[in-house]
Write an enzyme that holds these catalytic residues in place. Structure first.
Site, PDB file in Angstrom:
ATOM      1  N   ASP A 178      63.783  52.708  91.244  1.00 20.19           N
ATOM      2  CA  ASP A 178      62.494  52.116  90.891  1.00 20.19           C
ATOM      3  C   ASP A 178      61.419  53.205  90.763  1.00 20.19           C
ATOM      4  O   ASP A 178      60.602  53.182  89.841  1.00 20.19           O
ATOM      5  CB  ASP A 178      62.108  51.080  91.952  1.00 20.19           C
ATOM      6  CG  ASP A 178      60.833  50.359  91.578  1.00 20.19           C
ATOM      7  OD1 ASP A 178      60.851  49.618  90.569  1.00 20.19           O
ATOM      8  OD2 ASP A 178      59.811  50.574  92.252  1.00 20.19           O
TER       9      ASP A 178
ATOM     10  N   GLY B 238      53.502  43.854  96.073  1.00 17.43           N
ATOM     11  CA  GLY B 238      53.106  42.580  96.689  1.00 17.43           C
ATOM     12  C   GLY B 238      52.673  41.600  95.613  1.00 17.43           C
ATOM     13  O   GLY B 238      52.199  41.988  94.543  1.00 17.43           O
TER      14      GLY B 238
ATOM     15  N   LYS C 289      59.321  54.608  87.398  1.00 20.51           N
ATOM     16  CA  LYS C 289      57.868  54.802  87.319  1.00 20.51           C
ATOM     17  C   LYS C 289      57.537  56.218  86.876  1.00 20.51           C
ATOM     18  O   LYS C 289      56.594  56.442  86.095  1.00 20.51           O
ATOM     19  CB  LYS C 289      57.228  54.482  88.672  1.00 20.51           C
ATOM     20  CG  LYS C 289      57.295  52.993  88.981  1.00 20.51           C
ATOM     21  CD  LYS C 289      56.983  52.674  90.421  1.00 20.51           C
ATOM     22  CE  LYS C 289      57.043  51.172  90.672  1.00 20.51           C
ATOM     23  NZ  LYS C 289      57.043  50.821  92.081  1.00 20.51           N
TER      24      LYS C 289
END
Ligand SMILES: NC(=O)C1=CN([C@@H]2O[C@H](COP(=O)(O)OP(=O)(O)OC[C@H]3O[C@@H](n4cnc5c(N)ncnc54)[C@H](O)[C@@H]3O)[C@@H](O)[C@H]2O)C=CC1
Ligand SMILES: N[C@@H](CC=O)C(=O)O
Ligand code: NA
Length: 920
Positions: free
Chosen positions: A776, A897, A780
């Site tokens: 991940d 989140g 990015k």
């Protein structure tokens, strides 16, 4: 028996007109009426045509009766030139109403009309009525049947009689009913005679036909006047053939003779000075006292002429719609009723087939500045549309400049092109005379000032003849190369924007063309005359409705309307839907942004709506009313929706296959927004293709939440690059999950416990191994590297995985989580070693723009390093650039989140809205 042989050198219809127009000396069938003469000579009416033989007694009987039939109207309209009564009141007191056939359709409706009239508090009221609905057609049909020698006209006449008798019995009683029925009887018996003559002759002159047809209005006017009288108000009825004088003006039109009509009207009022008058619409007389009609939309015209004659304060046209719409409501469901229109705007709109008023209806009231109000008699509460000289809302506001949009389909563009046209006088004259010669109607013309081409639109069915005529006319010029082509482009439509001062107000056309561009619609030709009222664009017919909706919503809905399709209503998608629900009304009110979620699809079910899903219960609706998910259908649902011109798909999955469709969606003009990293970190060539398409189109692709969730990482980087800064290095903690894990792995909890907490908190990818493996973070890093113009593949980034080798092959995320505790000891050991050295563990990513490479690894940092100061799921990203060399530009904050990520996606949606024109 004497035969009456009539041989006509003219075709029957032409002969009929000639017979009507030619003044004749009074014959034995003519009769002196007052100072004027009734000059209709049936005996010489050549329109009886052919070699028809009528037995003398029968013929003369008919002639006598028919002449008498036509007489009453003529007798009444006789006026002494100098006999002008001054009763006709001037000033503001008259209110004119017109009720069409639908309003007069049943006895109940006629009673409602009476109530409306009585409810108008104006001092004097003049009410123009059409025949009961369908009656005019029935009357024309009678004539048609009679002249086709179809006996059943007698049955049809009987039906008409019954219809009116029944209506009158329902509506009236006592003396008035008896009076009406006796008149009806007498009229029907006269009509029977007239139709019999037509039957025998096998032909009806126009005036015979007008005479028959006009009875519909005579009866409806009488019924209404009696109905008003029955309610206690004195009321007269007027046969407008006694007052309304018109002269034919060619092509089935008539011009009112205002002077003569006014005289006759005054005369009429001198005999019947009533305060409420019900007058027949549609019918009139010629100066020679021959009954005639006002042709198409005749009753509206009657109302306008009479409104002008009495200098009415207002003419109200009652109909069955709430007013004039801003666009055809069958094509634009969000069309609105216009409160006001100028005369010219109404005029323009009627040209485009809007159900407004026939342009000639506007002329009589326009000259006296009398407002016309269109109102719905079935919805009295609707204020209607007022057509007047200077609409009050015409305050220079850009939006008020455009009143409506209209379209014309089935057109073809003809493009005549060539260098030999420039500076040659007469080229356009030659083109258009060729077009005229084939009788084609030119709908718009456009020629750029370079003079190398002229293009014009004609109805598609006429284009073959036009093209052939032009090829013949310009054969030599084409052969010599002075003209390069005569080209036909079929399948075109015209979209016209209508509005007062539109053409002279800066910015209006910009908004119009911007709306078309954003809806991905190609404009083929443009015409805007010096007239202030119209901008016309030619488009592909298949784009026309979409274009209409796009421009309409741009001017009439919220400034920006966006149809949204959400793919993947999981943690982020679901949170986004809730945020959209909570914020929708604020956006609409404060920012004029109207967001409508018209589709939600998960991997098994999808929910579709044409106008917007109720977001207060989207979960329940998806469960109960959803259908099996099908991404292709889902996308089609969005792209086929023409209500909303702007559409966006929001991919909230982590799915590579969903991401593989972005290119096609953008190509379709659907914007794409996503927190899914798969497209931008996938194969480089695909990524480049996608970005190239995005940059070349007006379709947008935003993905801020792919890095740092809601934190402004991508936008910060773009800002630096676009303003000319040079990126040297981007370094940071890009994983909210790994940040959370190492911020909280302080010796009190096991490593696997902290991972479980991160998953529980919604920071992890659907499979936490994507976080722990460093994939991940690597994604990015790739996204930022590519954004910084480095051409790197994911495989170019060395990644230090934190997934124990033994667990890499677990078949599911759950299995992985179950087995993770067996590695807690290894992790505890690594942590205490770092601790002992006064350091912390941090998982970092680096974009090294100088060396064109990226890294992802677990590093140890001193406790006073900024990376060691983080808490929660914080991301921290440091940009070192030419401008930020000594001190990097740092962005820090929660980088994972549900709420912050969905907020980041929402932010992209609003960014899109503002790109689409929402106010800032
Ligand atoms: N959770 C976070 O803090 C952040 C997440 N993201 C990204 O947001 C995306 C969503 O993450 P979550 O909501 O946490 O995952 P999730 O697993 O809760 O939700 C994904 C949803 O997509 C659905 N889905 C999967 N394949 C689909 C398909 N082919 N068609 C339709 N629906 C499909 C799943 O059924 C699920 O409902 C991921 O790409 C993730 O990388 C980005 C930044 C932060
Ligand atoms: N799983 C990711 C979520 C954001 O991309 C993370 O932990 O950062
Ligand atoms: Na971000």
């Amino acid at each position: 028996m004497r035969s009456l042989a009539v041989a006509s050198p003219l075709p029957p219809a032409a002969a009929a007109v000639a017979a009507r127009r030619r003044p004749r000396a009074a014959s034995s069938f003519g009769r002196e009426v007052g100072s004027q003469c009734w000059k209709y000579d049936l005996g010489q009416d050549r329109s009886l045509g052919g070699s028809l033989r009528i037995g003398q007694s029968q013929g003369s009987l008919h002639r006598q009766r028919l002449t008498n039939l036509l007489r009453p109207a003529a007798a009444a309209i006789s006026v002494e030139q100098d006999e002008v009564n001054t009763y006709l009141p001037k000033g503001d007191m008259w209110s004119v109403h017109k009720f069409g056939g639908t309003c007069m359709g049943t006895p109940q409706r006629i009673q409602s009309v009476a109530d409306i009239v009585l409810g108008d508090s104006s001092e004097r009221k003049l009410v123009i009525v059409s025949a009961m609905s369908k009656v005019t057609d029935m009357m024309y049909n009678l004539v048609h049947k009679a002249q086709s020698r179809d006996d059943s006209y007698t049955i049809s006449l009987e039906e008409i009689f019954e219809k009116h008798m029944a209506a009158a019995k329902d509506l009236l009683d006592g003396e008035d009913l008896a009076r009406f029925l006796s008149q009806l009887h007498s009229d029907v018996s006269n009509l029977r005679a007239m139709l019999r003559a037509i039957y025998i002759a096998g032909h009806a002159t126009e005036s015979f036909s007008d005479f028959v047809v006009g009875h519909g209005e005579l009866w409806s006017a009488q019924m209404l006047s009696y109905a008003i009288k029955k309610s206690g108000a004195p009321c007269s009825w007027m046969d407008t053939r006694e007052v309304l004088v018109v002269k034919p003006s060619g092509s089935n039109q008539v011009d009112p003779d205002y002077l003569e009509s006014e005289k006759r009207l005054k005369k009429w009022f001198s005999r019947q000075p009533a305060d409420i008058v019900v007058a027949t619409g549609f019918i009139a007389t010629t100066a020679e006292n021959i009954p005639t009609t006002l042709k198409r939309d005749g009753s509206d015209f009657s109302a306008a002429i009479i409104g002008s004659l009495v200098r009415a304060r207002q003419v109200t046209i009652w109909t069955d719609v709430d007013g004039v719409f801003s666009a055809d409501p069958r094509k634009v469901s969000e069309a609105v009723i216009l409160s006001t229109l100028s005369y010219q705007e109404a005029w323009e709109m009627s040209y485009f087939g809007a159900n407004v008023l026939h342009p000639r209806t506007i002329i009589p009231v326009m000259k006296d500045n009398i407002p016309i109000v269109i109102r719905n008699m079935f919805n009295i509460s609707a204020p209607g549309t007022m057509i007047c000289r200077q609409p009050t809302n015409d305050n220079g506001d850009l939006d008020a400049c455009v009143k409506s949009f209209a379209t014309i389909d089935n057109l073809a563009l003809v493009n005549v092109e060539g260098t030999g046209m420039a500076g040659v006088p007469g080229t356009s004259s030659a083109i258009f005379s060729a077009v005229k010669d084939v009788g084609a109607n030119v709908i718009m013309i456009s020629q750029a000032s370079s003079e190398h081409s002229i293009c014009f639109a004609v109805p598609e069915q006429e284009v073959a003849a036009v093209s052939a005529a032009l090829h013949v006319r310009f054969r030599e010029a084409l052969a010599a190369g002075r003209l390069s082509k005569v080209e036909v482009i079929n399948g075109c439509s015209i979209l016209a924007a209508v509005g007062l001062r539109m053409a002279s107000t800066p910015g209006v056309s910009a908004i119009l063309f911007d709306a078309l561009a954003k809806a991905n619609i190609n404009v083929r030709a443009i015409a805007q005359g010096c007239s202030e009222y119209n901008i016309t664009v030619v488009l592909k017919q298949e784009d026309c409705v979409r274009a209409l909706r796009a421009v309409h919503s741009r001017f009439f809905l919220s400034k920006t309307t966006l149809a949204v399709g959400i793919i993947g209503p999981g943690l982020i998608g679901g949170t986004l839907l809730n945020q959209l629900k909570d914020q929708a009304s604020v956006l609409k009110e404060n920012m004029n942004i109207d967001l409508r979620v018209i589709g939600i699809t998960g991997s098994s079910r999808m929910l579709l709506s044409d106008t917007g899903i109720d977001l207060t219960q989207w979960k329940e609706l998806l469960r109960k009313e959803g259908e099996p998910a099908d991404l292709a259908n889902f996308v089609r649902h969005l792209s086929d929706n023409h209500v909303f011109p702007n559409k966006v798909l929001v991919d909230c999955t982590a799915d590579t296959s969903v991401a593989s469709h972005y290119y096609d969606w953008l190509k379709k003009g659907i914007h794409v927004i996503t927190p899914n990293k798969k497209a931008n970190s996938g194969p480089l060539d695909r990524y480049l293709k996608l970005r190239t398409l995005q940059r070349a189109s007006y379709t947008h692709y935003f993905y801020e939440a792919t890095v740092g969730a809601g934190l402004p990482i991508i936008s910060t980087l773009r800002g630096l690059l676009e303003t000319g800064d040079k990126i040297l290095r981007i370094e940071g903690i890009f994983s909210g999950t790994l940040s959370y894990i190492f911020n909280n792995f302080e010796g009190t909890k096991t490593f696997s416990n902290v991972v479980a907490e991160a998953k529980e908190a919604g920071y992890t990818e659907p499979d936490p191994r994507d976080d722990l493996s460093g994939t991940d973070v690597a994604r990015k890093v790739i996204i930022l590297a590519r954004e910084s113009c480095l051409r790197l593949e994911l495989s170019n980034i060395p990644v230090k995985s934190l997934v124990p080798e033994a667990l890499a092959s677990c078949s599911s995320a759950d299995e992985f989580m179950q087995k993770l505790p067996s590695f807690d000891e290894d992790w505890a050991k690594q942590r205490s070693e770092a601790e002992a050295a006064g350091e912390v563990l941090r998982y970092v990513g680096v974009v090294d723009a100088v060396n064109k490479e990226g890294q992802v690894e677990l590093r140890r940092y001193k406790k006073d390093h900024p990376f060691a100061q983080l808490s929660g799921s914080d991301n921290i990203i440091a940009f070192t650039t030419s401008r930020y060399k000594e001190q990097p530009l740092i962005v820090r904050g929660p980088g994972a989140g549900a709420e912050v990520t969905a907020g980041g996606v929402f932010c992209d949606i609003l960014r899109l809205a503002s790109y689409l024109g929402a106010p800032s």
